[in-house]
Design a protein around this motif. Structure first.
Motif, PDB file in Angstrom:
ATOM      1  N   ARG A 199       0.833  -1.211   0.000  1.00  0.00           N
ATOM      2  CA  ARG A 199       0.000   0.000   0.000  1.00  0.00           C
ATOM      3  C   ARG A 199       0.866   1.259   0.000  1.00  0.00           C
ATOM      4  O   ARG A 199       0.530   2.262  -0.601  1.00  0.00           O
ATOM      5  CB  ARG A 199      -0.951   0.007   1.200  1.00  0.00           C
ATOM      6  CG  ARG A 199      -2.276  -0.684   0.900  1.00  0.00           C
ATOM      7  CD  ARG A 199      -3.341  -0.307   1.921  1.00  0.00           C
ATOM      8  NE  ARG A 199      -2.903  -0.641   3.272  1.00  0.00           N
ATOM      9  CZ  ARG A 199      -3.130  -1.808   3.865  1.00  0.00           C
ATOM     10  NH1 ARG A 199      -3.828  -2.738   3.250  1.00  0.00           N
ATOM     11  NH2 ARG A 199      -2.678  -2.042   5.086  1.00  0.00           N
ATOM     12  N   ALA A 200       2.014   1.177   0.676  1.00  0.00           N
ATOM     13  CA  ALA A 200       2.905   2.343   0.731  1.00  0.00           C
ATOM     14  C   ALA A 200       3.628   2.552  -0.604  1.00  0.00           C
ATOM     15  O   ALA A 200       4.176   3.617  -0.850  1.00  0.00           O
ATOM     16  CB  ALA A 200       3.901   2.177   1.874  1.00  0.00           C
ATOM     17  N   GLY A 201       3.661   1.515  -1.446  1.00  0.00           N
ATOM     18  CA  GLY A 201       4.259   1.722  -2.775  1.00  0.00           C
ATOM     19  C   GLY A 201       5.267   0.675  -3.207  1.00  0.00           C
ATOM     20  O   GLY A 201       5.836   0.782  -4.296  1.00  0.00           O
ATOM     21  N   ALA A 202       5.507  -0.351  -2.388  1.00  0.00           N
ATOM     22  CA  ALA A 202       6.474  -1.382  -2.797  1.00  0.00           C
ATOM     23  C   ALA A 202       5.869  -2.290  -3.865  1.00  0.00           C
ATOM     24  O   ALA A 202       4.678  -2.585  -3.831  1.00  0.00           O
ATOM     25  CB  ALA A 202       6.885  -2.209  -1.587  1.00  0.00           C
ATOM     26  N   ASP A 203       6.690  -2.714  -4.828  1.00  0.00           N
ATOM     27  CA  ASP A 203       6.215  -3.701  -5.804  1.00  0.00           C
ATOM     28  C   ASP A 203       7.146  -4.912  -5.892  1.00  0.00           C
ATOM     29  O   ASP A 203       6.982  -5.751  -6.769  1.00  0.00           O
ATOM     30  CB  ASP A 203       5.950  -3.081  -7.184  1.00  0.00           C
ATOM     31  CG  ASP A 203       7.169  -2.389  -7.770  1.00  0.00           C
ATOM     32  OD1 ASP A 203       8.251  -2.504  -7.194  1.00  0.00           O
ATOM     33  OD2 ASP A 203       7.027  -1.737  -8.821  1.00  0.00           O
ATOM     34  N   ALA A 204       8.095  -4.999  -4.974  1.00  0.00           N
ATOM     35  CA  ALA A 204       8.925  -6.208  -4.869  1.00  0.00           C
ATOM     36  C   ALA A 204       9.162  -6.452  -3.381  1.00  0.00           C
ATOM     37  O   ALA A 204       9.498  -5.526  -2.629  1.00  0.00           O
ATOM     38  CB  ALA A 204      10.246  -6.021  -5.598  1.00  0.00           C
ATOM     39  N   LEU A 205       8.918  -7.683  -2.961  1.00  0.00           N
ATOM     40  CA  LEU A 205       8.990  -8.010  -1.540  1.00  0.00           C
ATOM     41  C   LEU A 205      10.002  -9.127  -1.317  1.00  0.00           C
ATOM     42  O   LEU A 205       9.874 -10.206  -1.895  1.00  0.00           O
ATOM     43  CB  LEU A 205       7.622  -8.480  -1.030  1.00  0.00           C
ATOM     44  CG  LEU A 205       6.433  -7.528  -1.242  1.00  0.00           C
ATOM     45  CD1 LEU A 205       5.124  -8.228  -0.891  1.00  0.00           C
ATOM     46  CD2 LEU A 205       6.605  -6.263  -0.398  1.00  0.00           C
ATOM     47  N   VAL A 206      10.984  -8.857  -0.449  1.00  0.00           N
ATOM     48  CA  VAL A 206      11.939  -9.896  -0.064  1.00  0.00           C
ATOM     49  C   VAL A 206      11.411 -10.532   1.214  1.00  0.00           C
ATOM     50  O   VAL A 206      10.974  -9.825   2.118  1.00  0.00           O
ATOM     51  CB  VAL A 206      13.333  -9.275   0.231  1.00  0.00           C
ATOM     52  CG1 VAL A 206      14.304 -10.344   0.743  1.00  0.00           C
ATOM     53  CG2 VAL A 206      13.891  -8.603  -1.011  1.00  0.00           C
ATOM     54  N   ALA A 207      11.430 -11.846   1.275  1.00  0.00           N
ATOM     55  CA  ALA A 207      11.039 -12.499   2.531  1.00  0.00           C
ATOM     56  C   ALA A 207      11.939 -13.697   2.771  1.00  0.00           C
ATOM     57  O   ALA A 207      12.065 -14.573   1.917  1.00  0.00           O
ATOM     58  CB  ALA A 207       9.571 -12.923   2.484  1.00  0.00           C
ATOM     59  N   GLY A 208      12.586 -13.691   3.933  1.00  0.00           N
ATOM     60  CA  GLY A 208      13.483 -14.780   4.300  1.00  0.00           C
ATOM     61  C   GLY A 208      12.844 -15.718   5.294  1.00  0.00           C
ATOM     62  O   GLY A 208      12.309 -16.781   4.943  1.00  0.00           O
ATOM     63  N   SER A 209      12.836 -15.304   6.564  1.00  0.00           N
ATOM     64  CA  SER A 209      12.360 -16.215   7.606  1.00  0.00           C
ATOM     65  C   SER A 209      10.871 -16.533   7.467  1.00  0.00           C
ATOM     66  O   SER A 209      10.452 -17.652   7.769  1.00  0.00           O
ATOM     67  CB  SER A 209      12.693 -15.670   8.996  1.00  0.00           C
ATOM     68  OG  SER A 209      12.264 -14.354   9.093  1.00  0.00           O
ATOM     69  N   ALA A 210      10.078 -15.562   6.993  1.00  0.00           N
ATOM     70  CA  ALA A 210       8.633 -15.830   6.872  1.00  0.00           C
ATOM     71  C   ALA A 210       8.372 -16.979   5.898  1.00  0.00           C
ATOM     72  O   ALA A 210       7.358 -17.664   6.007  1.00  0.00           O
ATOM     73  CB  ALA A 210       7.891 -14.574   6.414  1.00  0.00           C
TER      74      ALA A 210
END
Ligand code: DX5
Ligand code: ZN
Length: 231
Positions: A199-210
């Motif tokens: 919603r804030a504007g990111a269009d790429a998400l990194v996720a490690g532990s999740a």
């Protein structure tokens, strides 16, 4: 000979990049194939030099091993004090995108131009306490801006709430630039925080532990994607 970057340009779709920092290294191949089949967009590789951050992680050899075994674009995050030392070896190893930190010691314009010259996509990252305005003059040189939503160095930290404002500011900068630049967020992303980041504007998400510490990593990847409304 290096193969050209496989990453498409930013297109408004949400890209999810599992970070192998939290993977089970004993079963790395298996974990990566699983992510590829489950529809991950990129693979995030964290490089730490023990100076820029108080931790060590992966070198170019892991990137070349991954390159041989996976078709996923390799999103390499250089948390290093002197990126000029590492651009060439990581590009040769098969990185599709090299992201450097604006807080590193080398002259950032020169670093970004050097990455582009090699033919790899270029990213610039800021730590949570770095003024986003510093990115404004660099937008012509980058394909991606990475907003750290934790202090870099370790996986498994909580998303810093002030990152929301930082992401919004960076989105404004990207919009003003008129260029197709990805806005990636890294740190503490999970199904609960992903919607806020998008919603804030990111269009790429990194996720490690999740993803990799979840009982079911495939389900966790899906939940993050579903939680993030398309923009
Ligand atoms: C932290 C790294 C991250 C890390 C994220 O310095 O840049 O890429 O893997 O891990 P999580 O998703 O566990 O916060
Ligand atoms: Zn990272």
């Amino acid at each position: 000979m290096r193969t050209p970057s496989k990453m498409p340009a930013a297109n408004g779709r949400i890209s999810v990049a599992p970070s192998i920092l939290s993977a089970d290294l004993w079963r790395l191949g298996e974990e990566v194939s699983q992510m590829e089949k489950a529809g991950a967009d990129w693979l995030h590789v964290d490089v730490m030099d023990g100076h820029f951050v108080p931790n060590l992680s992966f070198g170019p050899s892991i990137v070349s091993s991954l390159k041989e075994k996976t078709a996923l674009p390799l999103d390499v995050h250089l948390m290093v004090e002197e990126p000029m030392l590492f651009i060439e070896p990581f590009a040769e190893a098969g990185s599709d995108l090299l992201t450097v930190h604006i807080e590193s010691k080398d002259e950032v314009v020169y670093v970004l131009e050097s990455i582009k010259k090699i033919g790899v996509k270029a990213g610039i990252s800021i730590k949570p306490d770095t003024d986003a305005a510093l990115l404004e003059p660099l937008t012509d040189l980058v394909d991606l801006i990475l907003v750290m939503s934790v202090y870099p160095g370790f996986g498994g930290q909580s998303f810093l709430p002030e990152s929301e404002y930082q992401i919004k500011r960076v989105r404004e900068i990207i919009t003003r630039s008129g260029r197709n630049i990805w806005l990636e967020t890294d740190g503490g992303i999970n199904p609960q925080t992903a919607p806020m980041a998008v919603r804030a504007g990111a269009d790429a998400l990194v996720a490690g532990s999740a993803i990799f510490k979840a009982a079911d990593p495939v389900l966790a990847l899906k939940q993050i994607r579903q939680a993030a409304p398309e923009i």
